[in-house]
Design an enzyme around this catalytic site. Structure first.
Site, PDB file in Angstrom:
ATOM      1  N   ASP A   1      28.784  69.864  53.269  1.00 28.39           N
ATOM      2  CA  ASP A   1      27.523  69.572  52.582  1.00 28.39           C
ATOM      3  C   ASP A   1      26.526  70.725  52.666  1.00 28.39           C
ATOM      4  O   ASP A   1      25.317  70.511  52.775  1.00 28.39           O
ATOM      5  CB  ASP A   1      26.859  68.295  53.152  1.00 28.39           C
ATOM      6  CG  ASP A   1      27.821  67.126  53.196  1.00 28.39           C
ATOM      7  OD1 ASP A   1      28.721  67.095  52.337  1.00 28.39           O
ATOM      8  OD2 ASP A   1      27.684  66.292  54.094  1.00 28.39           O
TER       9      ASP A   1
ATOM     10  N   CYS B   1      -2.948  -6.956  53.477  1.00 30.44           N
ATOM     11  CA  CYS B   1      -4.224  -6.239  53.548  1.00 30.44           C
ATOM     12  C   CYS B   1      -5.114  -6.518  52.357  1.00 30.44           C
ATOM     13  O   CYS B   1      -6.333  -6.512  52.478  1.00 30.44           O
ATOM     14  CB  CYS B   1      -3.975  -4.752  53.691  1.00 30.44           C
ATOM     15  SG  CYS B   1      -2.906  -4.128  52.426  1.00 30.44           S
TER      16      CYS B   1
ATOM     17  N   HIS C   1      25.122  63.344  47.282  1.00 31.64           N
ATOM     18  CA  HIS C   1      25.039  63.181  48.739  1.00 31.64           C
ATOM     19  C   HIS C   1      23.799  62.345  49.072  1.00 31.64           C
ATOM     20  O   HIS C   1      22.687  62.699  48.653  1.00 31.64           O
ATOM     21  CB  HIS C   1      24.932  64.561  49.401  1.00 31.64           C
ATOM     22  CG  HIS C   1      24.808  64.470  50.890  1.00 31.64           C
ATOM     23  ND1 HIS C   1      25.878  64.319  51.720  1.00 31.64           N
ATOM     24  CD2 HIS C   1      23.710  64.459  51.693  1.00 31.64           C
ATOM     25  CE1 HIS C   1      25.462  64.231  52.972  1.00 31.64           C
ATOM     26  NE2 HIS C   1      24.141  64.309  52.973  1.00 31.64           N
TER      27      HIS C   1
HETATM   28  P1  NAP Z   1      -3.896  -1.441  64.064  1.00 32.48           P
HETATM   29  O1  NAP Z   1      -4.142  -2.175  65.321  1.00 32.48           O
HETATM   30  O2  NAP Z   1      -4.960  -0.524  63.572  1.00 32.48           O
HETATM   31  O3  NAP Z   1      -2.524  -0.661  64.246  1.00 32.48           O
HETATM   32  C1  NAP Z   1      -1.949   0.088  63.232  1.00 32.48           C
HETATM   33  C2  NAP Z   1      -1.010   1.104  63.822  1.00 32.48           C
HETATM   34  O4  NAP Z   1      -1.782   2.036  64.575  1.00 32.48           O
HETATM   35  C3  NAP Z   1      -0.027   0.503  64.815  1.00 32.48           C
HETATM   36  O5  NAP Z   1       1.189   1.182  64.695  1.00 32.48           O
HETATM   37  C4  NAP Z   1      -0.704   0.779  66.137  1.00 32.48           C
HETATM   38  O6  NAP Z   1       0.171   0.781  67.233  1.00 32.48           O
HETATM   39  C5  NAP Z   1      -1.258   2.147  65.881  1.00 32.48           C
HETATM   40  N1  NAP Z   1      -2.304   2.558  66.819  1.00 32.48           N
HETATM   41  C6  NAP Z   1      -3.095   1.806  67.589  1.00 32.48           C
HETATM   42  N2  NAP Z   1      -3.896   2.582  68.331  1.00 32.48           N
HETATM   43  C7  NAP Z   1      -3.622   3.851  68.035  1.00 32.48           C
HETATM   44  C8  NAP Z   1      -4.104   5.109  68.466  1.00 32.48           C
HETATM   45  N3  NAP Z   1      -5.065   5.224  69.367  1.00 32.48           N
HETATM   46  N4  NAP Z   1      -3.582   6.224  67.932  1.00 32.48           N
HETATM   47  C9  NAP Z   1      -2.624   6.140  67.009  1.00 32.48           C
HETATM   48  N5  NAP Z   1      -2.097   4.983  66.579  1.00 32.48           N
HETATM   49  C10 NAP Z   1      -2.612   3.845  67.068  1.00 32.48           C
HETATM   50  O7  NAP Z   1      -3.610  -2.435  62.882  1.00 32.48           O
HETATM   51  P2  NAP Z   1      -2.601  -3.631  62.875  1.00 32.48           P
HETATM   52  O8  NAP Z   1      -3.198  -4.706  63.653  1.00 32.48           O
HETATM   53  O9  NAP Z   1      -1.248  -3.178  63.210  1.00 32.48           O
HETATM   54  O10 NAP Z   1      -2.594  -3.975  61.325  1.00 32.48           O
HETATM   55  C11 NAP Z   1      -3.530  -4.795  60.760  1.00 32.48           C
HETATM   56  C12 NAP Z   1      -4.569  -3.980  60.031  1.00 32.48           C
HETATM   57  O11 NAP Z   1      -3.948  -3.124  59.077  1.00 32.48           O
HETATM   58  C13 NAP Z   1      -5.493  -4.863  59.232  1.00 32.48           C
HETATM   59  O12 NAP Z   1      -6.796  -4.419  59.398  1.00 32.48           O
HETATM   60  C14 NAP Z   1      -5.036  -4.637  57.791  1.00 32.48           C
HETATM   61  O13 NAP Z   1      -6.037  -4.850  56.856  1.00 32.48           O
HETATM   62  C15 NAP Z   1      -4.620  -3.221  57.838  1.00 32.48           C
HETATM   63  N6  NAP Z   1      -3.716  -2.906  56.752  1.00 32.48           N
HETATM   64  C16 NAP Z   1      -4.202  -2.148  55.743  1.00 32.48           C
HETATM   65  C17 NAP Z   1      -3.400  -1.865  54.663  1.00 32.48           C
HETATM   66  C18 NAP Z   1      -3.913  -1.006  53.546  1.00 32.48           C
HETATM   67  O14 NAP Z   1      -3.108  -0.583  52.746  1.00 32.48           O
HETATM   68  N7  NAP Z   1      -5.189  -0.757  53.458  1.00 32.48           N
HETATM   69  C19 NAP Z   1      -2.092  -2.334  54.622  1.00 32.48           C
HETATM   70  C20 NAP Z   1      -1.621  -3.107  55.665  1.00 32.48           C
HETATM   71  C21 NAP Z   1      -2.459  -3.399  56.743  1.00 32.48           C
HETATM   72  P3  NAP Z   1       0.542  -0.591  67.998  1.00 32.48           P
HETATM   73  O15 NAP Z   1       1.763  -1.026  67.373  1.00 32.48           O
HETATM   74  O16 NAP Z   1       0.697  -0.226  69.424  1.00 32.48           O
HETATM   75  O17 NAP Z   1      -0.610  -1.536  67.774  1.00 32.48           O
END
Ligand code: NAP
Length: 909
Positions: free
Chosen positions: A143, A713, A107
């Site tokens: 039970d 970059c 049970h």
């Molecule tokens: P960015 O101006 O820093 O923008 C990158 C991303 O961040 C974009 O999607 C941007 O939006 C966004 N963003 C901007 N302000 C923001 C905020 N306050 N909060 C959150 N997100 C924000 O850079 P980018 O001109 O697009 O790219 C060029 C840079 O990326 C260069 O300096 C390059 O050297 C670097 N990069 C680095 C690598 C690496 O692997 N180290 C690779 C590729 C590129 P929006 O689209 O509105 O701008």
């Protein structure tokens, strides 16, 4: 001793098998219930295997009088003891007293508490702190007979009828029946008269009217009632629908809930409840009369058990009707499995449980189906799809998901048709949230401009913080829901499916990328898309190889210690990417993030989100569950910022400029201290020694700067050329530049396309103007390509650049070669100059002297070093910068760790 076993079920069969091992005991007969259809009780089946006579009686007496033919058959076995392990029938006293030593009966409560047929249920319903069972000398069925032995266990708050039966009453009960029989055999079995103090005779819970829950009760009483009937038959409640109709439901999976009330719930009206009940993401929350809460996880609606949280959702899991031939073959296989378990013919309407299946049958069904079809089926899902047709639809859904044959799946979205590259490509233009393409909450859009002709290509939905929140909620639900059901190996398979789909659509993807970002088509095909596919394949391989360590730690003598680590996904990850390699930046981050088991949302750069949206479409076709991947084009200052600020986002993977990276890191800290990895800008030095292979140095030197129009970059931001070859190097670079084909990126002969967008193009003009103003020598370019519409910037060369100049320090991110001289005797100064930058992304050296090259590799402060080549990245090699080029790696095994957290478990034994 000659024993007759009277009863039924697995419990009785196990007692039979236990007693068969006793040398002094003979089982002379088994008395059980008749077959139900073709389904024989397991006690009878077991007895037959052991050649024990079996008697099956529908009843033992009529109108209170024992049936003579039944009595006669019972007497024929000559039992000296009747053992009743689990008996649902009323046994006449002529039989109970018919054996010399009497009858002992199991049970499931500690008598005298909870007499009656539903003793276990009442133990839970009454909130007892202990549960147990009694073996007593059977009497007239109430039970009340004398006790032989009792056993007890503490009741845990997580116990239900099912768990207490499985963990204690069943296994310990079978053993105790053996002990009781041994005591009788050796003449030491006591007969302890039951006290009447505390005795109850409880209502039988197999009567439907007793299963109705009283909701005018405290939360604790509601909780105990539900678990007392869980999982069979389930507490009954009635839902009062808005339209005046009523619906009877059954409740399962109750637990007390101290975090109530909920903010995002929707009210459900239940009959008899004066307080409130809400459907919320965790189930059905009911407020008791005491203001405390009880949560219900599952509801049985008709024949189907659903997650309570899904009450208001439309029946999205409609049965599938368009089965393929192959699926029909599989249907016969599944039907065969059901038939073998249920021992009856199976058709679409066969209900697994109505056909008599129990919990062990569920286990068997799940194991057999998993073994046959390799699908991640769980026991619970059988309860949710108990009818054959539903079950088969569920299985087909799994199979289709796994094989990604969902290519044909209908997916609705607004799109624009890109007519380019001799193709017509439908590109989605809406946000992708929770597996669907939807408009932005604000209805705002982004204008997408074709950099080749400066014309608006299309408008794309522009996400706001509200949309980001929706995507995060979806990713959060998926992380704790559907995504958890997918095993690591299946996750890898989904990623491989996606990679295959990207491969099949690579020309489309490359065309979109080329038109949207200005990348030369051949490069888009090989690098932007090609390396994206490789990233998904590479990380797919990691999914089932993510493992922790076993760590030797100091033992806590005299005990031992086992310490091990687990690598776990972080949760919802936000990804923010730039515009230079839109699809590749997405893939580098997302493939690692998904492989690690996270869910995510990505905000691609506002200037070129089109490949990300096409990619979103492919994720549906690959079979990713809704919410796992979300894509939200939008502005960084709005949607991007909302991602960085969101409290449910636990990790942010960012690639972009150093200033925005710094800003984002602050937001990550201020919001919820989310983990972040930052791939930022660079000003990578490239050293060319005079002893290099000159042809190679020129070729790679050119691509180190002009690859992807300098929007790279790791582009060499500054070239140091040894004085002995300086002029010759420049001469050869200029010669190559003069013959570089600039034009439509879709043209296969084009080597240099337009810059990504106007603001960037204008910045490059400004960059060159500053170089000239500071006294650098502009030897080529520095201006718009004459006579071409579009953002075409002439590849540019500056010489005589000194260390203090802006163009020597800052990143241009464009096709601008900055050349400085050095003397080969002064390598120390050269290294100082090369390192005199706050960036530290990449670097390169050209020399035939391996010693010089390795010395450079030792001393350069950069995350990547190229020797006698440039731009050679691979999905298996870690990629990321030092100093203000950020931290955290993309690619390679190290990238996985960016999306994992380590849990350390220590056990004493
Ligand atoms: P960015 O101006 O820093 O923008 C990158 C991303 O961040 C974009 O999607 C941007 O939006 C966004 N963003 C901007 N302000 C923001 C905020 N306050 N909060 C959150 N997100 C924000 O850079 P980018 O001109 O697009 O790219 C060029 C840079 O990326 C260069 O300096 C390059 O050297 C670097 N990069 C680095 C690598 C690496 O692997 N180290 C690779 C590729 C590129 P929006 O689209 O509105 O701008």
């Amino acid at each position: 001793m000659r024993i007759a076993i009277i009863g039924q079920s697995n419990f009785a069969a196990d007692v039979l098998e236990l007693l068969l091992d006793r040398p002094n005991i003979q089982i002379v007969g088994v008395f059980t219930i008749p077959d139900r259809g073709s389904r024989e009780d397991i006690l009878a089946t077991t007895a037959i295997i052991h050649n024990i006579p079996v008697f099956k009686f529908a009843c033992w007496r009529r109108k209170g009088v024992a049936l003579p033919e039944v009595l006669e058959q019972y007497k024929s076995v000559g039992a000296t003891l009747n053992v009743l392990p689990f008996c649902s029938q009323f046994i006449p006293m002529e039989v109970i007293d018919g054996a010399l030593l009497g009858s002992i009966c199991y049970h499931p409560s500690i008598l005298p508490r909870h007499r009656g047929a539903s003793a276990i249920s009442w133990t839970l319903i009454e909130g007892d702190e202990v549960a147990g069972f009694s073996i007593f000398w059977a009497d007239d069925g109430l039970d009340t007979g004398p006790l032989l032995l009792t056993r007890q266990t503490n009741l845990e708050p997580t116990d239900t009828l099912d768990t207490i039966y499985k963990r204690f009453l069943y296994p310990e009960g079978v053993k105790a029946m053996g002990v009781a029989v041994d005591m009788v055999a050796s003449g030491v079995a006591p007969k302890i008269i039951q006290a009447e103090v505390g005795a109850t005779y409880d209502p039988a819970m197999f009567k439907t009217e007793n299963q109705v829950i009283n909701l005018q009760a405290t939360a604790e009483k509601i909780w105990n009632f539900v678990r007392g009937l869980d999982s069979v038959p389930g507490a009954i409640a009635t839902v009062l629908h808005e339209n005046g109709t009523e619906e009877q439901i059954r409740l399962f999976g109750a637990h007390l809930y101290s975090a109530g009330p909920v903010s995002n719930g929707k009210v459900l009206r239940l009959r008899g409840l004066t307080k409130t009940a809400w459907i919320h993401s965790g189930g059905l929350l009911i407020e008791g009369t005491d203001g405390a809460f009880v949560n219900i996880r599952r509801i049985k609606r008709g024949t189907k058990v659903i997650n309570a949280s899904e009450w208001f959702k439309q029946a999205e899991d409609q049965s599938i009707t368009d089965f393929s031939e192959d699926e029909m073959v599989k249907r016969s296989l599944v039907a065969g499995i059901w038939k073998a378990i249920l021992k009856e013919d199976v058709d679409s309407s066969t209900d697994f449980f109505a056909s008599g299946a129990g919990s062990m049958d569920v286990v068997r069904l799940v194991e057999e189906v998993k073994e046959t079809f390799d699908v991640p089926l769980q026991n619970e899902q059988v309860f949710m799809a108990p009818v054959f047709e539903e079950f088969f639809s569920l299985l087909v859904r799994f199979l289709r998901q796994a094989s990604a044959c969902s290519d044909d799946q209908q997916l609705n979205f607004q799109a624009f048709t890109l007519k380019a590259n001799k193709r017509e490509i439908r590109v989605p233009t809406q946000l992708f949230i929770n597996g669907e393409f939807v408009d932005a909450d604000s209805q705002r859009t982004l204008e997408i401009v074709n950099p080749t002709n400066e014309e608006v290509l299309c408008k794309v939905a522009c996400a706001s913080a509200t949309d980001v929140d929706k995507a995060v909620q979806a990713a959060h639900s998926a992380f704790y829901g559907s995504w958890r059901q997918i095993t690591p190996r299946q996750r890898g398979q989904l990623m491989l499916n996606l990679a295959d789909l990207m491969e099949r659509n690579k020309e489309e993807l490359a065309t979109i990328e080329s038109v949207d970002s200005g990348a030369v088509y051949t490069l888009a095909l090989k690098t932007h898309v090609g390396m994206s596919i490789e990233a998904w394949r590479y990380f797919a391989g990691w999914c089932d190889k993510i493992q922790g360590n076993t760590i030797p730690v100091n033992p806590a003598r005299p005990n031992n210690i086992l310490t091990f680590t687990r690598k776990e996904p972080i949760g919802v990850c936000g990804l923010i990417t730039p515009w230079n390699y839109p699809l590749m930046m997405l893939s580098w981050k997302m493939a690692a993030c998904i492989a690690a088991g996270n869910t995510c949302l990505i905000k691609p750069a506002q200037t070129c989100p089109l490949t990300a949206l096409k990619f979103a479409e492919l994720t549906v076709r690959a079979g990713f569950p809704p919410g796992v991947i979300n894509v939200l084009p939008g502005k960084g200052s709005d949607a991007g910022q909302a991602v960085a600020d969101h409290e449910l986002v636990r990790k942010l993977g960012f690639t972009g400029s150093t200033p925005i990276g710094k800003h984002i890191m602050k937001s990550c800290a201020d919001s919820n201290l989310k983990k972040c990895s930052l791939e930022l800008g660079g000003k990578s030095p490239l050293i060319i020694f005079a002893d290099c292979d000159m042809d190679k140095a020129v070729r790679h030197g050119m691509s180190s700067v002009f690859f992807n129009k300098g929007e790279n970059c790791i582009a060499a931001g500054r070239l140091f050329v040894e004085d002995r070859i300086h002029d010759e190097f420049i001469r050869r670079v200029l010669k190559d530049l003069r013959t570089m084909t600039i034009g439509d990126p879709l043209d296969r002969s084009t080597a240099h396309g337009p810059q990504n967008h106007k603001a960037h193009f204008d910045k490059l003009l400004e960059f060159c103007r500053r170089g000239v103003d500071e006294g650098a020598k502009l030897v080529y370019g520095g201006c718009r390509v004459p006579h071409l519409k579009g953002y075409f910037f002439t590849p540019t060369v500056f010489t005589n650049v000194t260390d203090d100049m802006f163009i020597a320090q800052e990143e241009s991110f464009g096709p601008i070669m900055i050349i400085s001289k050095f003397n080969g005797s002064d390598v120390d100064s050269l290294m100082q100059r090369a390192n005199r930058t706050e960036y530290g992304l990449a670097s390169g050296v050209f020399t035939k002297d391996i010693g010089k090259a390795l010395n450079f590799a030792d001393r350069i402060e950069a995350g990547t070093v190229f020797v006698n080549l440039y731009n050679k990245t691979d999905v298996a090699a870690p990629f990321g910068g030092f100093k203000q080029s950020g931290y955290g790696k993309d690619l390679g095994q190290e990238a996985l760790n960016e999306y994992l957290k380590t849990k350390c478990v220590t056990v004493e034994y």
